[in-house]
Write an enzyme that holds these catalytic residues in place. Structure first.
Site, PDB file in Angstrom:
ATOM      1  CG  ASP A 188      -2.042   1.026   1.084  1.00 29.14           C
ATOM      2  OD1 ASP A 188      -1.903   1.948   0.258  1.00 29.14           O
ATOM      3  OD2 ASP A 188      -3.057   0.893   1.784  1.00 29.14           O
ATOM      4  CG  ASP A 237      -3.022   2.103   5.083  1.00 24.69           C
ATOM      5  OD1 ASP A 237      -4.151   2.160   4.563  1.00 24.69           O
ATOM      6  OD2 ASP A 237      -2.809   1.581   6.195  1.00 24.69           O
TER       7      ASP A 237
END
Length: 354
Positions: free
Chosen positions: A134, A137
């Site tokens: 990610d 995030d």
């Protein structure tokens, strides 16, 4: 240290290099936001960080698969945004030349950048080595000046084995407790910026972020809790991500009176792993929503190696072997081993009474 020492080093350096880029974007007033089909915001930081991290992974582990959150479709049709990201990517490198060589050096061209971003297209699964990434995030936290994290984890045959979280806006000190103010109006000034890491079976660590090589690390562990009523629990800022009412009912049943700490991203996992907070609840808001593996993989292994337990809301282990989502799980409960059974019992009671 472990059979995964090279993977850990590459992951740490790759996340650290990506954070140099995200910090530059964080300070820009116009972050180049576009809308994806699921209506979540994306910034030039997401795309740029994903390109840098995947390039480093593919240089070192060319056969590994990668589950990344972003793809380059929007960039291929938006020249202005593409060029803005390329300007950032080509200018971002670690100050330490040896560390930069480990990552494989710069991406060669715009097209190479787009192709690299698209290498995050693995469907995941139960076999082989798969990285879950990610690039930012907590994008909404990033956009509004709250907490965000750059998250990377290696999943081997369905088991999260290596985890790295870069949290630019968290305080370096592991002794700094969190409160409700940590989720907004944050910065990455001096004394902020932490790299959290763990390898399965080898413990968890934190170290200050750097623009060069890795700084010295220290072990982290969850805080011992003798009185659960004094616990600090973390939850998501967005009501669409986590059932705030259910979590408030659980806190009340446990006798917890402190205001919950709402912050974006896996910074919540990092905060409880180092003892700055105590537990993290992310209870399901719908029957159909499936958690994404990149939103939890790194945090799960870091909390586990810091002395915690992470399950879904019904006490099941999170299963990262089923693809890009945690399709067999609902919600997340993370707490120190000593109080996890008590927390889990109350969570089931509250959810079963609905």
């Amino acid at each position: 240290m472990s059979t995964y020492s090279h993977e850990l080093q590459v992951a740490q350096l790759a996340v650290q290099r990506a954070i140099i880029l995200t910090k530059r974007v964080f300070h820009e007033k116009a972050k180049g936001t576009v809308s994806k089909s699921d209506a979540s915001p994306v910034t030039i930081g997401d795309f740029g960080a994903q390109a840098l991290i995947i390039a480093a992974l593919k240089h070192n582990f060319p056969q590994d698969e990668i589950v990344g959150e972003e793809d380059a479709d929007d960039l291929r049709s938006n020249a202005a945004l593409r060029d803005q990201i390329w300007d950032l990517v080509k200018d971002t490198s670690l100050a330490d030349s040896k560390a930069e060589q480990t990552l494989g050096g710069p991406i060669k061209s715009v097209e190479a950048m787009l192709d690299t971003i698209d290498l995050g297209n693995s469907s995941g699964g139960a076999k082989g080595r798969i990285w879950a990434l990610d690039p930012i995030d907590g994008t909404k936290g990033f956009l509004r000046g709250g907490q965000y994290a750059v998250c990377l984890a290696l999943i081997v045959d369905g088991e999260v084995t290596v985890g790295v979280l870069g949290c630019p806006n968290l305080p370096v000190s592991d002794t700094a407790k969190i409160d409700a103010s940590i989720g907004a109006d944050q910065n990455d000034d001096e004394g902020k910026g932490v790299l959290f890491s763990a390898v399965l079976g080898c413990g968890a660590t934190s170290r200050p972020l750097s623009t060069g090589g890795l700084t010295p690390s220290q072990p982290i562990s969850m805080a011992p809790i003798s009185d659960i009523t004094q616990a600090t629990f973390c939850e998501s800022v967005e009501a669409g991500h986590s059932a705030h009412d259910d979590q408030a009912a659980i806190a009340q049943k446990l006798g917890i009176t402190k205001q919950s700490v709402r912050m974006d991203s896996q910074a919540k996992y990092a905060s409880i792993a180092r003892g700055a907070g105590d537990l993290y609840l992310r209870l399901p808001v719908s029957e159909t929503y499936q958690e994404k593996i990149w939103d939890h993989a790194a945090g799960v292994v870091i909390v586990g190696e810091a002395g915690g337990v992470v399950t879904d809301a019904w006490g099941k282990k999170l299963d990262f072997s089923l693809g890009r989502t945690l399709s067999s799980n609902k919600g997340v409960v993370a707490a120190p081993k000593s109080i996890y059974p008590q927390i889990a019992k109350v969570v089931v009671e509250v959810l079963s009474s609905k």
